[in-house]
Design a protein around this motif. Sequence first.
Motif, PDB file in Angstrom:
ATOM      1  N   ASN A   1       0.806  -1.225   0.000  1.00  0.00           N
ATOM      2  CA  ASN A   1       0.000   0.000   0.000  1.00  0.00           C
ATOM      3  C   ASN A   1       0.840   1.276   0.000  1.00  0.00           C
ATOM      4  O   ASN A   1       2.017   1.279   0.370  1.00  0.00           O
ATOM      5  CB  ASN A   1      -0.889   0.035   1.238  1.00  0.00           C
ATOM      6  CG  ASN A   1      -0.075   0.160   2.520  1.00  0.00           C
ATOM      7  OD1 ASN A   1       0.464  -0.833   3.011  1.00  0.00           O
ATOM      8  ND2 ASN A   1       0.018   1.368   3.068  1.00  0.00           N
TER       9      ASN A   1
ATOM     10  N   GLU B   1      -4.748   4.344  -0.594  1.00  0.00           N
ATOM     11  CA  GLU B   1      -5.667   3.233  -0.343  1.00  0.00           C
ATOM     12  C   GLU B   1      -6.591   3.481   0.841  1.00  0.00           C
ATOM     13  O   GLU B   1      -7.564   2.742   1.039  1.00  0.00           O
ATOM     14  CB  GLU B   1      -4.876   1.935  -0.109  1.00  0.00           C
ATOM     15  CG  GLU B   1      -4.277   1.330  -1.356  1.00  0.00           C
ATOM     16  CD  GLU B   1      -2.955   1.968  -1.756  1.00  0.00           C
ATOM     17  OE1 GLU B   1      -2.294   1.453  -2.659  1.00  0.00           O
ATOM     18  OE2 GLU B   1      -2.569   3.002  -1.143  1.00  0.00           O
TER      19      GLU B   1
ATOM     20  N   TYR C   1      -8.739   0.316   0.794  1.00  0.00           N
ATOM     21  CA  TYR C   1      -7.940  -0.771   1.380  1.00  0.00           C
ATOM     22  C   TYR C   1      -8.838  -1.857   1.962  1.00  0.00           C
ATOM     23  O   TYR C   1      -8.583  -3.055   1.764  1.00  0.00           O
ATOM     24  CB  TYR C   1      -7.026  -0.201   2.458  1.00  0.00           C
ATOM     25  CG  TYR C   1      -5.812  -1.051   2.762  1.00  0.00           C
ATOM     26  CD1 TYR C   1      -4.922  -1.437   1.761  1.00  0.00           C
ATOM     27  CD2 TYR C   1      -5.521  -1.434   4.075  1.00  0.00           C
ATOM     28  CE1 TYR C   1      -3.795  -2.196   2.055  1.00  0.00           C
ATOM     29  CE2 TYR C   1      -4.395  -2.181   4.376  1.00  0.00           C
ATOM     30  CZ  TYR C   1      -3.534  -2.566   3.368  1.00  0.00           C
ATOM     31  OH  TYR C   1      -2.405  -3.309   3.656  1.00  0.00           O
TER      32      TYR C   1
ATOM     33  N   TYR D   1      -6.656  -2.417  11.597  1.00  0.00           N
ATOM     34  CA  TYR D   1      -6.645  -3.402  10.511  1.00  0.00           C
ATOM     35  C   TYR D   1      -6.220  -4.778  11.004  1.00  0.00           C
ATOM     36  O   TYR D   1      -6.733  -5.806  10.527  1.00  0.00           O
ATOM     37  CB  TYR D   1      -5.755  -2.907   9.365  1.00  0.00           C
ATOM     38  CG  TYR D   1      -6.485  -1.910   8.500  1.00  0.00           C
ATOM     39  CD1 TYR D   1      -7.271  -2.323   7.431  1.00  0.00           C
ATOM     40  CD2 TYR D   1      -6.436  -0.549   8.785  1.00  0.00           C
ATOM     41  CE1 TYR D   1      -7.981  -1.417   6.661  1.00  0.00           C
ATOM     42  CE2 TYR D   1      -7.139   0.365   8.025  1.00  0.00           C
ATOM     43  CZ  TYR D   1      -7.913  -0.072   6.964  1.00  0.00           C
ATOM     44  OH  TYR D   1      -8.626   0.828   6.208  1.00  0.00           O
TER      45      TYR D   1
END
Length: 285
Positions: free
Chosen positions: A169, A173, A183, A214
Amino acid sequence: MKTRFNMGVFTLILVFASFLTGCTEEADKKDIGLQLWSVREAMNEDAVNTIQKVGDIGYSFIETAGYSDGKFYNMEPDTFVQLAEENGLKFLSSHTGKALPTEEQWDSVMMWWDACIEAHVEAGVEYIVQPWMGSAGYDSLAGLQAYCDYFNAVGEKCAAKGIKFGYHNHDKEFQELEGVTIYDYMLENTDPEKVFFQLDLYWIDHGGADALTYFEKYPGRFLLWHVKDEAEVGASGNMDFERIFAHAEQAGMKKIIVEVEQYNFDPLVSVEKSYEYLNNAEYVK
């Protein structure tokens, strides 16, 4: 005879002490890789000498950014592997890729990938990472879905040859596209068995997102990390690496890779300072 015996014992002690020191140094050396884009000009000018310097710094493996037409930095796969191994480096990962093909281009691009994967198999590479996505992936959800389908297809080819395929990334994103975060959409629409994610710790932070969010939402997807700062790793004081490293297991992290793109020193000095910072950090295991 007594003098010679004592000198002999003294020599043995020195040899043993040297051996112990060498063992300690090896034990203290952490498993840290370098993305060679960090020293791209030096690699283009003198790859052999640059690889030697990278090995001397203490890095244990490299990630390339110089694949083209079956070669790495204009060297055949076996030649480049030999150069790396002679300097104590494993050739573990590679950045390369192709933009999303049109329907007419699909077969030729898939043939390119077949040849690319074979070269990486010959080199014993474990990971291939595409480090960019064309504008189609940012302009519409349909284009982003097409990229996800494309990456799944490439990942399937890589998996069939024993290589893991991933995506790296940047900050874009983490923008929203038609009501979704780019993303997140990629993570949810690529097959975990075919596509992993190489998380760039600087770019996710720069994009206004939190790596830990994440890791919790998509555990196990982030096998490789790019450990990056504004310049040398640790130089800015703005990156809370310790907080992120505390969740490495949840993320699925297998390897960390230094990348330096801005410099306060000569690039080789910058990557050495970055290595030293991480090698001395208690939170890096």
